[in-house]
Enzyme design. Structure first.
Site, PDB file in Angstrom:
ATOM      1  N   TYR A   1       0.853  -1.177   0.000  1.00 14.37           N
ATOM      2  CA  TYR A   1       0.000   0.000   0.000  1.00 14.37           C
ATOM      3  C   TYR A   1       0.893   1.232   0.000  1.00 14.37           C
ATOM      4  O   TYR A   1       1.840   1.317   0.782  1.00 14.37           O
ATOM      5  CB  TYR A   1      -0.890  -0.002   1.252  1.00 14.37           C
ATOM      6  CG  TYR A   1      -1.807   1.203   1.365  1.00 14.37           C
ATOM      7  CD1 TYR A   1      -2.859   1.378   0.470  1.00 14.37           C
ATOM      8  CD2 TYR A   1      -1.629   2.154   2.365  1.00 14.37           C
ATOM      9  CE1 TYR A   1      -3.702   2.484   0.577  1.00 14.37           C
ATOM     10  CE2 TYR A   1      -2.470   3.254   2.474  1.00 14.37           C
ATOM     11  CZ  TYR A   1      -3.506   3.417   1.573  1.00 14.37           C
ATOM     12  OH  TYR A   1      -4.339   4.497   1.685  1.00 14.37           O
TER      13      TYR A   1
ATOM     14  N   ASP B   1       9.337   2.678  -0.096  1.00 14.42           N
ATOM     15  CA  ASP B   1       8.266   3.311   0.669  1.00 14.42           C
ATOM     16  C   ASP B   1       8.464   2.915   2.123  1.00 14.42           C
ATOM     17  O   ASP B   1       8.055   1.840   2.554  1.00 14.42           O
ATOM     18  CB  ASP B   1       6.892   2.873   0.154  1.00 14.42           C
ATOM     19  CG  ASP B   1       5.766   3.550   0.932  1.00 14.42           C
ATOM     20  OD1 ASP B   1       6.047   4.171   1.974  1.00 14.42           O
ATOM     21  OD2 ASP B   1       4.597   3.439   0.482  1.00 14.42           O
TER      22      ASP B   1
ATOM     23  N   LYS C   1       4.071   8.755   8.868  1.00 14.55           N
ATOM     24  CA  LYS C   1       3.819   8.135  10.172  1.00 14.55           C
ATOM     25  C   LYS C   1       4.835   8.575  11.240  1.00 14.55           C
ATOM     26  O   LYS C   1       4.739   9.698  11.713  1.00 14.55           O
ATOM     27  CB  LYS C   1       3.706   6.628  10.000  1.00 14.55           C
ATOM     28  CG  LYS C   1       2.504   6.327   9.069  1.00 14.55           C
ATOM     29  CD  LYS C   1       2.039   4.913   8.980  1.00 14.55           C
ATOM     30  CE  LYS C   1       0.721   4.887   8.203  1.00 14.55           C
ATOM     31  NZ  LYS C   1       0.716   4.080   7.005  1.00 14.55           N
TER      32      LYS C   1
END
Ligand SMILES: *Cc1c(COP(=O)(O)O)cnc(C)c1O
Length: 437
Positions: free
Chosen positions: A142, A230, A258
């Site tokens: 994702y 990522d 995050k």
């Protein structure tokens, strides 16, 4: 009616599905969500005053635990000087220097406001820098909700049971190739970038096979494509240098989110100078943001990274390891087949279908094998066991993510006593789940 349900009803009248991110609506586990009233350390309290040990931790940002006093203080102090200016600040320079200092091979970085923006921008930059269109991504990874990367996404996309996404045009994904995780794809000279979660944490937790990341590096070099890690989850969680340092494989571009925002809306992308210099105002790839480098967000990120020294990562890994071992034991003792893949402090859980007839009998469905790709992960994530365990835990005061494709996020605030309490609760929860299977 309880306060949670009352809020959910009000929310559904004014917000699609009552939530601002689909997984929060509990669609894949059933039932209705709790609304958080406050949080501290390892705990959240819902609108009805119930306390839960929280392993969601906002899906990663809460690495220090909720409301860490140093972060609260830094954000409060920053806010009193004004919350946004539209002009550069020292705080952006400091956080950029900290990242450049920590990540070997990353020479320049730009801050954005989410992980989605980071990956979208990195892809645009990779295309601009190479003059090529093609993107390779891996099924089950994702990368946020940018159009070009929404094909075969894990996390929220998988939790919603969506194979793709309405509203994404064929043109937007025409240059996206989806490959199976853990297999090095063939690349040609049309490929601008290969984007990968170096440890996949949005299809449960799936570790990279030996040689996979090295193979991607070699394939990208041979084809003249850029390798994009990522690291929105792995960055500043797998260790000071993230997954690049952990694996010894250096990408051309990194994406962060995050943890780097310490709980405020921050993302970032960075890499080598010769790639990053294609960004405006130096080069022709446009990218910008009104709130990019926001002073409150920079203060939270800086304080968080300052607290994440080597000792912190050792402590976090020890906590995750204690949790993984404890939960594995509790599930095995109850006869609930499960596997808890762990990479450093990153932890996932998969359940097998059906109950085993006990560890000692040798009968039953046998051990659950950790998945190596999205197809294998889906078989386990979609077998209907996770929602049962999820609710049995939640009723007893332990909150996992409301979706089988998410990882667990123990924080530095989850001390041994909290982990042990979690394990004791899990033993009880597993026994009731097995009784009902
Ligand atoms: C969460 C996540 C994103 C998207 O970040 P947002 O801040 O939710 O936009 C991108 N990539 C990975 C690996 C993620 O886990």
């Amino acid at each position: 009616m309880g306060a949670n349900l009352d809020l959910f009803d009000r929310a559904r009248r004014v917000i699609p599905g009552g939530v601002n991110s689909p997984v929060r609506a509990f669609g894949s586990v059933g039932g209705t969500p709790y609304f958080v009233a406050r949080a501290e350390g390892p705990y959240v309290w819902d609108a009805e005053g119930r306390r839960c040990i929280d392993y969601v931790q906002s899906y990663g940002p809460g690495i220090l635990g909720h409301a860490h006093p140093a972060v609260v203080e830094a954000v409060t102090r920053a806010a009193s000087n004004g919350t946004t200016y539209g002009a550069p600040t020292e705080a952006e320079v400091v956080l950029a220097e900290m990242v450049v200092d920590r990540i070997a091979g990353l020479e320049s970085i730009r801050f954005v406001s989410s992980g989605t923006e980071a990956t979208m921008s990195a892809i645009r930059l990779a295309r601009g820098a190479t003059g090529r269109d093609g993107i390779v991504k891996f099924a089950g990874c994702y990368h946020g909700h940018g159009d070009a990367l929404l094909a075969a996404g894990g996390s929220g996309v998988a939790n919603q049971g969506l194979s793709g996404c309405d509203g994404v045009t064929a043109g937007a994904v025409a240059d996206t190739i989806v490959a199976p995780y853990n297999v090095v794809p063939d690349l040609d000279e049309t490929v601008a970038a290969v984007i990968v979660e170096p440890v996949a944490a949005n299809m449960g937790l799936v570790a990279p096979a030996d040689g996979f990341l090295e193979g991607l590096r070699a394939a990208c070099d041979a084809a003249g494509a850029l390798l994009v890690f990522d690291e929105v989850i792995t960055g500043f969680r797998l260790g000071r240098g993230g997954a690049a340092d952990w694996s010894g494989v250096t990408p051309d571009l990194w994406c962060f989110g995050k943890v780097i925002g310490g709980g405020l809306p921050v993302g970032a992308f960075g890499g080598r100078w010769d790639v990053m210099e294609h960004l405006a105002p130096l080069g022709g790839v446009y990218q910008g943001g009104t709130l990019s480098g926001n002073p409150l967000a920079m203060a939270a990120g800086r304080t968080t990274l300052e607290l994440l020294d080597d000792g912190a990562f050792e402590a976090l890994t020890a906590t995750a390891s204690r949790l993984a071992d404890g939960l594995s034991g509790a599930f095995a003792d109850a006869g609930l087949p499960a596997v808890l893949p762990r990479v450093g402090s990153l932890l996932g859980v998969f359940f097998g279908a059906g109950a085993s007839s006990g560890a000692s009998s040798g009968a039953g469905p046998g051990p659950v094998v950790p998945p190596t790709d999205f197809d294998e992960a889906k078989v386990l994530a979609d077998n209907g066991v996770y929602p049962k365990v999820f609710h049995a835990l939640l009723e007893r005061g332990v909150a996992l993510a409301p979706g089988a494709y998410e990882a667990l996020f123990p924080s530095l605030a989850h001390g041994d006593a909290v982990v042990d309490e979690t394990v004791a609760i899990a033993a009880e929860a597993a026994a009731t789940v097995v009784a009902g299977l």
